[in-house]
Design an enzyme around this catalytic site. Structure first.
Site, short mmCIF file in Angstrom:
data_model
loop_
_atom_site.label_atom_id
_atom_site.label_comp_id
_atom_site.label_asym_id
_atom_site.label_seq_id
_atom_site.Cartn_x
_atom_site.Cartn_y
_atom_site.Cartn_z
N LYS A 15 6.27 -1.58 9.51
CA LYS A 15 7.73 -1.38 9.58
C LYS A 15 8.10 -0.20 10.48
O LYS A 15 7.35 0.78 10.56
CB LYS A 15 8.29 -1.13 8.17
N VAL B 214 0.81 -1.23 0.00
CA VAL B 214 0.00 0.00 0.00
C VAL B 214 0.84 1.28 0.00
O VAL B 214 0.35 2.35 0.33
CB VAL B 214 -1.00 0.03 1.20
N PRO C 210 7.96 -5.62 -7.06
CA PRO C 210 8.13 -6.79 -7.93
C PRO C 210 7.78 -6.47 -9.38
O PRO C 210 8.14 -7.25 -10.28
CB PRO C 210 7.15 -7.82 -7.34
N ASP D 194 0.86 -5.26 3.23
CA ASP D 194 2.16 -4.69 3.59
C ASP D 194 2.06 -3.17 3.71
O ASP D 194 1.88 -2.47 2.72
CB ASP D 194 3.21 -5.03 2.52
N TYR E 158 4.53 5.04 5.56
CA TYR E 158 3.54 5.26 4.49
C TYR E 158 2.39 6.15 4.95
O TYR E 158 1.64 6.66 4.13
CB TYR E 158 2.95 3.94 3.97
N HIS F 91 12.73 -1.00 8.72
CA HIS F 91 12.43 -0.56 7.35
C HIS F 91 13.70 -0.31 6.52
O HIS F 91 13.75 -0.62 5.33
CB HIS F 91 11.58 0.72 7.41
N1 LIG Z 1 10.61 -2.03 2.20
C1 LIG Z 1 10.76 -1.04 1.37
O1 LIG Z 1 11.70 -0.25 1.46
C2 LIG Z 1 9.76 -0.86 0.28
C3 LIG Z 1 10.02 0.04 -0.76
C4 LIG Z 1 9.08 0.18 -1.77
C5 LIG Z 1 7.92 -0.57 -1.74
N2 LIG Z 1 7.67 -1.42 -0.70
C6 LIG Z 1 6.43 -2.23 -0.66
O2 LIG Z 1 6.30 -2.95 -1.88
C7 LIG Z 1 5.04 -2.66 -2.49
C8 LIG Z 1 5.12 -2.74 -3.99
O3 LIG Z 1 6.14 -1.91 -4.50
P1 LIG Z 1 5.87 -0.59 -5.34
O4 LIG Z 1 4.51 -0.11 -5.03
O5 LIG Z 1 6.98 0.33 -5.13
O6 LIG Z 1 5.99 -1.07 -6.85
P2 LIG Z 1 5.32 -2.21 -7.80
O7 LIG Z 1 4.36 -3.03 -7.03
O8 LIG Z 1 6.46 -2.88 -8.48
O9 LIG Z 1 4.59 -1.35 -8.91
C9 LIG Z 1 3.45 -0.59 -8.65
C10 LIG Z 1 3.09 0.15 -9.94
O10 LIG Z 1 2.72 -0.77 -10.95
C11 LIG Z 1 1.39 -0.48 -11.43
N3 LIG Z 1 0.75 -1.78 -11.67
C12 LIG Z 1 0.45 -2.73 -10.74
N4 LIG Z 1 -0.03 -3.83 -11.32
C13 LIG Z 1 -0.06 -3.59 -12.66
C14 LIG Z 1 -0.45 -4.37 -13.78
N5 LIG Z 1 -0.90 -5.62 -13.65
N6 LIG Z 1 -0.36 -3.81 -15.02
C15 LIG Z 1 0.09 -2.53 -15.16
N7 LIG Z 1 0.48 -1.75 -14.12
C16 LIG Z 1 0.42 -2.28 -12.88
C17 LIG Z 1 0.74 0.32 -10.34
O11 LIG Z 1 -0.20 1.21 -10.89
P3 LIG Z 1 -1.76 1.16 -10.46
O12 LIG Z 1 -1.79 1.37 -8.97
O13 LIG Z 1 -2.36 2.31 -11.22
O14 LIG Z 1 -2.27 -0.18 -10.88
C18 LIG Z 1 1.92 1.09 -9.76
O15 LIG Z 1 2.19 2.23 -10.53
C19 LIG Z 1 4.72 -1.25 -1.94
O16 LIG Z 1 3.37 -0.91 -2.09
C20 LIG Z 1 5.17 -1.39 -0.51
O17 LIG Z 1 4.18 -2.07 0.25
C21 LIG Z 1 8.58 -1.59 0.30
#
Ligand SMILES: NC(=O)c1ccc[n+]([C@@H]2O[C@H](COP(=O)([O-])OP(=O)(O)OC[C@H]3O[C@@H](n4cnc5c(N)ncnc54)[C@H](OP(=O)(O)O)[C@@H]3O)[C@@H](O)[C@H]2O)c1
Length: 287
Positions: free
Chosen positions: A78, A23, A189, A48, A53, A111
């Site tokens: 976190k 999220v 991912p 998550d 956040y 985190h």
């Molecule tokens: N521990 C850490 O330091 C850390 C850092 C970053 C992230 N995180 C966690 O990891 C999660 C995921 O990472 P993230 O949000 O950075 O990136 P992500 O999941 O790799 O990518 C999200 C992006 O992809 C788009 N998307 C999702 N599914 C899609 C699909 N099937 N087709 C086309 N576009 C798609 C989403 O747009 P729409 O929303 O418009 O679909 C959004 O713009 C976060 O939400 C967070 O919980 C943790």
């Protein structure tokens, strides 16, 4: 078994869903609550979030209204850099727990490997022994750092959540995690959409063989190499699409072709850049 209920068993025996819903960057409280509730209804069982956040209250609200028993859900949050000390870790945990409105947290992560995370970890170990959190772990710990951490602490982290996708495969990091029994979890991912991942020719071509999208192939590749994933989508169709990855199997040749896309570094975070470290320390989440 339903898609969101495929699990991995952590080193302490706790079962964690292999796929969850992230999220980050769903800042609007109403939207975050609505999207999290939609994700749970869609079949996601791991959520998550993070103190950083700013949306733990919305996640808590969604958990209460989604109509799924608490014990069927796995909630991760976190500890932020600002609170990286023994004293503050306990207080920050209580704040997160209250915001989420939960008696216990399933997974609590350091985190970032910044600040006094060794002292903070001692508090996390206590929270774990007190039964307030079912598993504890770290995030963004790179191989040598994770090895040093595991060689030093009393309770080894059960999870290390790091950036993992076809453009940043991090095989060395996975080998270190395996050595110490730390379960890998992929943030971003979907590479946060970078490098045209959603229309990438290699992923699209492989997906066409199975009637799957490039995004689904990227997600499947990670889970098939034993990595749990937490994709984020604020779109109900895409969140369902991201969960529909449990009914096909990539071949060894396809897995290798996807791993070939590795560029060997992140284009999102810069943990070895002093300016990035300073920026993370400067991000305050409370007074
Ligand atoms: N521990 C850490 O330091 C850390 C850092 C970053 C992230 N995180 C966690 O990891 C999660 C995921 O990472 P993230 O949000 O950075 O990136 P992500 O999941 O790799 O990518 C999200 C992006 O992809 C788009 N998307 C999702 N599914 C899609 C699909 N099937 N087709 C086309 N576009 C798609 C989403 O747009 P729409 O929303 O418009 O679909 C959004 O713009 C976060 O939400 C967070 O919980 C943790």
């Amino acid at each position: 078994m339903k898609a969101g209920q495929v699990t991995v068993t952590l080193s302490n025996g706790v079962r964690m869903p292999m796929e969850g819903f992230g999220v980050y960057q769903i800042a609007d409280p109403a939207e975050c609550a609505q999207m999290t509730e939609a994700a749970i209804r869609c079949g996601y069982r791991l959520i998550d979030t993070a103190a950083f956040y700013g949306n733990e209250e919305s996640v808590g609200a969604a958990i209460r209204t989604a109509g799924v028993p608490r014990e069927e859900l796995f909630v991760t949050t976190k500890l932020w850099v600002q609170d990286m000390s023994y004293e503050n870790a306990g207080k920050a945990f209580e704040t997160s727990r209250e915001k989420l409105g939960l008696d216990s947290i399933d997974l609590y992560l350091i985190h970032q490997p910044f600040g006094d995370f060794f002292s903070a970890w001692r508090r996390l170990e206590e929270l774990y022994h007190e039964g307030k959190v079912r598993a504890i772990g770290v995030s963004n710990f790179f191989p040598a750092q994770l090895a040093n951490f595991c060689e030093t602490v009393a309770v080894k982290p059960m999870v290390n959540q790091v950036e993992l996708h076809p453009f940043f495969c991090q095989e060395a990091a996975l080998a270190t995690m395996q050595y110490y029994g730390v379960a890998p979890q992929a943030w971003a991912p979907l590479a946060r959409g970078k490098r045209g991942i959603f229309v990438h020719p290699v992923l699209t071509k492989i997906g066409a063989r199975y009637g799957k999208t490039a995004a689904q192939v990227a997600l499947r590749w990670n889970v098939q190499r034993g990595v749990s994933i937490i994709p984020k989508s604020a779109n109900e169709e895409r969140m369902a699409q991201n969960l529909a990855i449990w009914d096909f199997q990539l071949t060894d040749v396809e897995m290798a072709a996807i791993s070939q896309l590795d560029i060997g570094h992140s284009e999102i975070s810069f943990h070895d850049d002093p300016a990035y470290v300073r920026r993370m320390h400067a991000r305050k989440i409370h007074g």
